[in-house]
Every structure is written in structure tokens, then in C-alpha cells.
Design an enzyme around this catalytic site. Structure first.
Site, PDB file in Angstrom:
ATOM      1  N   GLN A 184       0.847  -1.199   0.000  1.00  0.00           N
ATOM      2  CA  GLN A 184       0.000   0.000   0.000  1.00  0.00           C
ATOM      3  C   GLN A 184       0.881   1.247   0.000  1.00  0.00           C
ATOM      4  O   GLN A 184       0.392   2.361  -0.100  1.00  0.00           O
ATOM      5  CB  GLN A 184      -0.888   0.011   1.242  1.00  0.00           C
ATOM      6  CG  GLN A 184      -1.923  -1.084   1.251  1.00  0.00           C
ATOM      7  CD  GLN A 184      -2.413  -1.359   2.680  1.00  0.00           C
ATOM      8  OE1 GLN A 184      -3.313  -0.701   3.171  1.00  0.00           O
ATOM      9  NE2 GLN A 184      -1.799  -2.327   3.340  1.00  0.00           N
TER      10      GLN A 184
ATOM     11  N   VAL B 180       3.438   4.153  -1.130  1.00  0.00           N
ATOM     12  CA  VAL B 180       3.724   4.849  -2.383  1.00  0.00           C
ATOM     13  C   VAL B 180       5.222   5.116  -2.523  1.00  0.00           C
ATOM     14  O   VAL B 180       5.666   5.674  -3.523  1.00  0.00           O
ATOM     15  CB  VAL B 180       2.887   6.154  -2.504  1.00  0.00           C
ATOM     16  CG1 VAL B 180       1.399   5.825  -2.602  1.00  0.00           C
ATOM     17  CG2 VAL B 180       3.158   7.119  -1.342  1.00  0.00           C
ATOM     18  N   ASP B 181       6.013   4.729  -1.514  1.00  0.00           N
ATOM     19  CA  ASP B 181       7.468   4.905  -1.630  1.00  0.00           C
ATOM     20  C   ASP B 181       8.054   3.790  -2.499  1.00  0.00           C
ATOM     21  O   ASP B 181       7.353   2.853  -2.897  1.00  0.00           O
ATOM     22  CB  ASP B 181       8.127   4.962  -0.232  1.00  0.00           C
ATOM     23  CG  ASP B 181       8.049   3.630   0.530  1.00  0.00           C
ATOM     24  OD1 ASP B 181       8.439   2.598  -0.038  1.00  0.00           O
ATOM     25  OD2 ASP B 181       7.598   3.630   1.698  1.00  0.00           O
TER      26      ASP B 181
ATOM     27  N   HIS C 110      -1.706   1.406  -4.080  1.00  0.00           N
ATOM     28  CA  HIS C 110      -2.122   2.817  -3.954  1.00  0.00           C
ATOM     29  C   HIS C 110      -1.296   3.759  -4.833  1.00  0.00           C
ATOM     30  O   HIS C 110      -1.310   4.968  -4.610  1.00  0.00           O
ATOM     31  CB  HIS C 110      -2.069   3.261  -2.488  1.00  0.00           C
ATOM     32  CG  HIS C 110      -3.112   2.602  -1.621  1.00  0.00           C
ATOM     33  ND1 HIS C 110      -3.047   2.557  -0.249  1.00  0.00           N
ATOM     34  CD2 HIS C 110      -4.271   1.951  -1.954  1.00  0.00           C
ATOM     35  CE1 HIS C 110      -4.119   1.916   0.229  1.00  0.00           C
ATOM     36  NE2 HIS C 110      -4.856   1.536  -0.792  1.00  0.00           N
TER      37      HIS C 110
ATOM     38  N   CYS D 187      -5.064  16.097 -19.920  1.00  0.00           N
ATOM     39  CA  CYS D 187      -4.869  15.133 -21.023  1.00  0.00           C
ATOM     40  C   CYS D 187      -4.722  13.696 -20.519  1.00  0.00           C
ATOM     41  O   CYS D 187      -4.608  12.775 -21.322  1.00  0.00           O
ATOM     42  CB  CYS D 187      -3.680  15.536 -21.901  1.00  0.00           C
ATOM     43  SG  CYS D 187      -2.067  15.334 -21.101  1.00  0.00           S
TER      44      CYS D 187
ATOM     45  N   THR E   3       0.824  -3.201   8.427  1.00  0.00           N
ATOM     46  CA  THR E   3      -0.391  -2.526   7.955  1.00  0.00           C
ATOM     47  C   THR E   3      -1.506  -2.689   8.974  1.00  0.00           C
ATOM     48  O   THR E   3      -1.644  -3.751   9.585  1.00  0.00           O
ATOM     49  CB  THR E   3      -0.849  -3.013   6.572  1.00  0.00           C
ATOM     50  OG1 THR E   3      -2.085  -2.340   6.238  1.00  0.00           O
ATOM     51  CG2 THR E   3      -1.063  -4.518   6.509  1.00  0.00           C
TER      52      THR E   3
ATOM     53  N   ASN F 133       3.745  -7.313  13.105  1.00  0.00           N
ATOM     54  CA  ASN F 133       3.246  -5.998  13.508  1.00  0.00           C
ATOM     55  C   ASN F 133       3.385  -5.896  15.020  1.00  0.00           C
ATOM     56  O   ASN F 133       2.999  -6.828  15.722  1.00  0.00           O
ATOM     57  CB  ASN F 133       1.757  -5.881  13.106  1.00  0.00           C
ATOM     58  CG  ASN F 133       1.250  -4.450  13.125  1.00  0.00           C
ATOM     59  OD1 ASN F 133       1.475  -3.714  14.082  1.00  0.00           O
ATOM     60  ND2 ASN F 133       0.565  -4.063  12.063  1.00  0.00           N
ATOM     61  N   PRO F 134       3.916  -4.789  15.520  1.00  0.00           N
ATOM     62  CA  PRO F 134       4.011  -4.670  16.977  1.00  0.00           C
ATOM     63  C   PRO F 134       2.640  -4.559  17.636  1.00  0.00           C
ATOM     64  O   PRO F 134       2.496  -4.831  18.825  1.00  0.00           O
ATOM     65  CB  PRO F 134       4.817  -3.383  17.206  1.00  0.00           C
ATOM     66  CG  PRO F 134       5.036  -2.758  15.885  1.00  0.00           C
ATOM     67  CD  PRO F 134       4.498  -3.651  14.806  1.00  0.00           C
TER      68      PRO F 134
ATOM     69  N   ALA G 267       9.232  -4.731  11.956  1.00  0.00           N
ATOM     70  CA  ALA G 267       9.586  -5.525  10.778  1.00  0.00           C
ATOM     71  C   ALA G 267      11.102  -5.620  10.590  1.00  0.00           C
ATOM     72  O   ALA G 267      11.618  -6.670  10.194  1.00  0.00           O
ATOM     73  CB  ALA G 267       8.933  -4.910   9.534  1.00  0.00           C
TER      74      ALA G 267
HETATM   75  P1  OAD Z   1      -1.216   2.622   9.040  1.00  0.00           P
HETATM   76  O1  OAD Z   1      -0.500   3.854   9.468  1.00  0.00           O
HETATM   77  O2  OAD Z   1      -2.700   2.613   9.103  1.00  0.00           O
HETATM   78  O3  OAD Z   1      -0.723   1.390   9.914  1.00  0.00           O
HETATM   79  C1  OAD Z   1       0.641   1.170  10.142  1.00  0.00           C
HETATM   80  C2  OAD Z   1       0.783  -0.174  10.839  1.00  0.00           C
HETATM   81  O4  OAD Z   1       2.160  -0.450  10.974  1.00  0.00           O
HETATM   82  C3  OAD Z   1       0.181  -0.229  12.251  1.00  0.00           C
HETATM   83  O5  OAD Z   1      -0.577  -1.412  12.361  1.00  0.00           O
HETATM   84  C4  OAD Z   1       1.410  -0.283  13.165  1.00  0.00           C
HETATM   85  O6  OAD Z   1       1.167  -1.042  14.349  1.00  0.00           O
HETATM   86  C5  OAD Z   1       2.417  -0.951  12.265  1.00  0.00           C
HETATM   87  N1  OAD Z   1       3.832  -0.621  12.547  1.00  0.00           N
HETATM   88  C6  OAD Z   1       4.371   0.506  13.041  1.00  0.00           C
HETATM   89  N2  OAD Z   1       5.702   0.434  13.098  1.00  0.00           N
HETATM   90  C7  OAD Z   1       6.031  -0.798  12.609  1.00  0.00           C
HETATM   91  C8  OAD Z   1       7.252  -1.482  12.401  1.00  0.00           C
HETATM   92  N3  OAD Z   1       8.421  -0.926  12.688  1.00  0.00           N
HETATM   93  N4  OAD Z   1       7.196  -2.729  11.868  1.00  0.00           N
HETATM   94  C9  OAD Z   1       6.018  -3.320  11.565  1.00  0.00           C
HETATM   95  N5  OAD Z   1       4.839  -2.714  11.753  1.00  0.00           N
HETATM   96  C10 OAD Z   1       4.834  -1.472  12.265  1.00  0.00           C
HETATM   97  O7  OAD Z   1      -0.667   2.275   7.582  1.00  0.00           O
HETATM   98  P2  OAD Z   1      -1.325   1.386   6.430  1.00  0.00           P
HETATM   99  O8  OAD Z   1      -2.049   0.218   6.982  1.00  0.00           O
HETATM  100  O9  OAD Z   1      -0.260   1.145   5.439  1.00  0.00           O
HETATM  101  O10 OAD Z   1      -3.752   5.212   1.956  1.00  0.00           O
HETATM  102  O11 OAD Z   1      -2.366   2.401   5.836  1.00  0.00           O
HETATM  103  C11 OAD Z   1      -3.083   2.036   4.701  1.00  0.00           C
HETATM  104  C12 OAD Z   1      -3.428   3.248   3.890  1.00  0.00           C
HETATM  105  O12 OAD Z   1      -4.105   4.203   4.691  1.00  0.00           O
HETATM  106  C13 OAD Z   1      -2.252   4.019   3.336  1.00  0.00           C
HETATM  107  O13 OAD Z   1      -1.758   3.450   2.146  1.00  0.00           O
HETATM  108  C14 OAD Z   1      -2.851   5.355   3.083  1.00  0.00           C
HETATM  109  C15 OAD Z   1      -3.602   5.522   4.362  1.00  0.00           C
HETATM  110  O14 OAD Z   1      -4.671   6.394   4.351  1.00  0.00           O
HETATM  111  C16 OAD Z   1      -4.138   6.261   1.260  1.00  0.00           C
HETATM  112  O15 OAD Z   1      -3.692   7.376   1.456  1.00  0.00           O
HETATM  113  C17 OAD Z   1      -5.125   5.943   0.202  1.00  0.00           C
END
Ligand code: OAD
Length: 246
Positions: free
Chosen positions: A105, A107-108, A123, A134, A194, A219-220, A237
């Protein structure tokens, strides 16, 4: 590291060693240790910013320069960031001869820079832009843009980031790639960093499990998928993944 059924990390490492096909579903958490903020975590974007002012077509129509300032700032962060051991471990799996699809998900481009070659960006990419007039879409690594919002070099229309905003359809290409990969069978599905708030992310994870995968969450914290996971590895991770792959 211990092996065996009572040691979830050991069990996962064993399954990974034997695996042919691995699906990695990644989110912002995998890039957190590279210094890129998450969205919903303690320091996450959506804790201090209103997503409807930054990540919707309506926000862009109202104030494209404001939305671009946020994207430009994030492009700067991504450009300066380096892949961390979590990204590297997934690339190592591929280098070890596994068929790996990274469905992210994010974008990097840190998965690609770590060496992963099969990455589906659900995403979109922060390095792609699309013309509002265009509709041409292109890779554009310019940073910083001399003026915001940037303009299309073909028609002078407004360029927008080619990412998926709230309320928008997902692009077909990455989704079809993910669905095709799952239907070819999956031995291990890793859900990493995620919050899994979107139904389609939960759907991919569950479909992989139905296709035979051991479903592993890295995931923590706790997410809506935690209870469905066969294995939960609660840690960052960058620390957990290298131990599974090394
Ligand atoms: P979130 O910010 O919602 O969730 C990040 C997750 O990573 C959480 O469950 C944390 O517990 C976990 N986390 C934090 N540090 C970590 C680490 N070092 N190792 C492993 N896990 C860790 O991010 P996403 O689920 O990616 O979309 O969010 C999904 C989408 O929501 C994004 O792509 C973006 C956002 O709105 C759009 O903008 C359309």
C-alpha cells in the site's frame, strides 16, 4: 533461533525455507524504521492532519498547491530514506530463489531500492504524476518542483500525484497481478506493517490463506487481521523479518 511448533518465529522460518511462493502484503509500518511516518500510528499523519484536506480529489480541486506541498514534503522524505532490514529481508527471499510478490500500500520505492523486482503498488507511486487535462501519466522524479502545482509539459494542465485517494477506484493492473498470484497458490503470506483497514487488504490475506498459505502477521500492534493469522510475530519488521529469512 529455536525451531518447532511452540516457537512461532521458528515455525515461520521453516515454512519460508520450504516455500516456493510467498506473498508479502506491506503497509506503512515496514517503512517506519526508514524514517517515513505511518498514517494511523502515534506519530502518524492522520493523527494530526485531516485526510479529507490532503488525500481526496475534492481537496486537490480546492487547493492543489496545498496538497502538492504535502506530497512534495513526502517525496523529499522518501528520496532521503534508505531501505531498512525489513525491506532487505523480502528482497533476500527473492534472491534465495522464491517467487515473491510484494503487494504494497506504500507509495514509496523502498522495496524496489532494496532489490525486490515484483512489486504491486496498490495505492500508486509517489514518483508518478497524472495530468488532470490530457490524462497522460508518467514517472517524474523532479524534486523539488520549481513551482507548485506542477504543470503538464504537453498541455499545461494541472498535474496531480498518481496515487489512490479516498473515494477513488484502485488501478486494475496491480489488483489483477495480486489476484493472479494468489490463484497460482501461496505457501506463506506475510502481512507486514499494515493496520489492514481496507476490506481489499483483508480479502487478499484471507484469499491467500484459502489458497494454502500460512498467514503470518508481523506488527508490533493488533489489527483486524490478527485473530485470523496463523502466526503473529509482534515486533518491528526490521528486527523480525531478517530473523525469518537469515
Ligand atoms: P497505518 O498507518 O494505518 O498502519 C501502520 C501499521 O504499521 C500499524 O498497524 C502499526 O502497528 C504498524 N507498525 C508501526 N511500526 C512498525 C514497524 N516498525 N514494523 C512493523 N509494523 C509497524 O498504515 P497502512 O495500513 O499502510 O492510503 O495504511 C493504509 C493506507 O491508509 C495508506 O496506504 C494510506 C492511508 O490512508 C491512502 O492514502 C489511500
Amino acid at each position: 533461533m529455536k525451531n518447532g511448533m511452540n516457537d512461532p518465529a521458528g515455525r515461520t522460518a521453516e515454512r519460508l525455507r520450504a516455500a516456493h511462493r510467498v506473498l508479502a502484503l506491506t503497509g506503512a509500518g515496514i517503512s517506519a524504521e526508514s524514517g517515513i511516518p505511518t498514517f494511523r500510528g502515534k506519530e502518524g499523519w492522520w493523527r494530526k492532519e485531516d485526510p479529507t484536506r490532503l488525500a481526496t480529489q475534492a481537496a486537490f480541486d480546492r487547493d492543489p498547491a496545498y496538497v502538492w506541498e504535502w506530497y512534495q514534503y513526502r517525496r523529499g522524505l522518501v528520496r532521503e530514506a534508505e531501505p531498512n532490514p525489513g525491506h532487505q529481508a523480502l528482497a533476500d527471499l527473492e534472491r534465495a530463489g522464491k517467487e515473491v510478490l510484494v503487494a504494497t500500500q506504500n507509495v514509496d520505492d523502498l522495496h524496489e531500492r532494496a532489490g525486490s523486482r515484483n512489486v504491486a503498488h496498490i495505492h500508486g507511486s509517489i514518483w508518478r504524476v497524472r495530468c488532470e487535462r490530457c490524462r497522460r501519466e508518467s514517472h517524474d522524479p523532479t524534486h523539488p518542483f520549481p513551482t507548485l502545482p506542477p504543470r503538464c509539459q504537453h498541455c499545461q494542465g494541472l498535474l496531480r500525484p498518481a496515487v489512490v485517494w479516498f473515494g477513488e477506484m484502485l488501478a486494475h493492473e496491480p489488483i489483477i497481478r495480486i489476484e493472479n498470484f494468489i490463484s497460482g497458490g501461496v505457501d506463506v503470506a506475510l502481512v507486514i506493517g499494515t493496520e489492514a483497514v481496507f476490506g481489499y487488504i483483508q480479502g487478499f490475506a484471507m484469499a491467500a490463506r484459502r489458497a494454502g498459505a500460512l498467514l503470518v502477521e508481523v506488527n508490533p500492534g493488533q489489527t483486524p487481521l490478527s485473530d485470523a493469522a496463523d502466526v503473529r510475530l509482534q515486533g518491528p519488521a526490521g528486527a523480525v523479518l531478517p530473523r525469518l529469512v537469515g
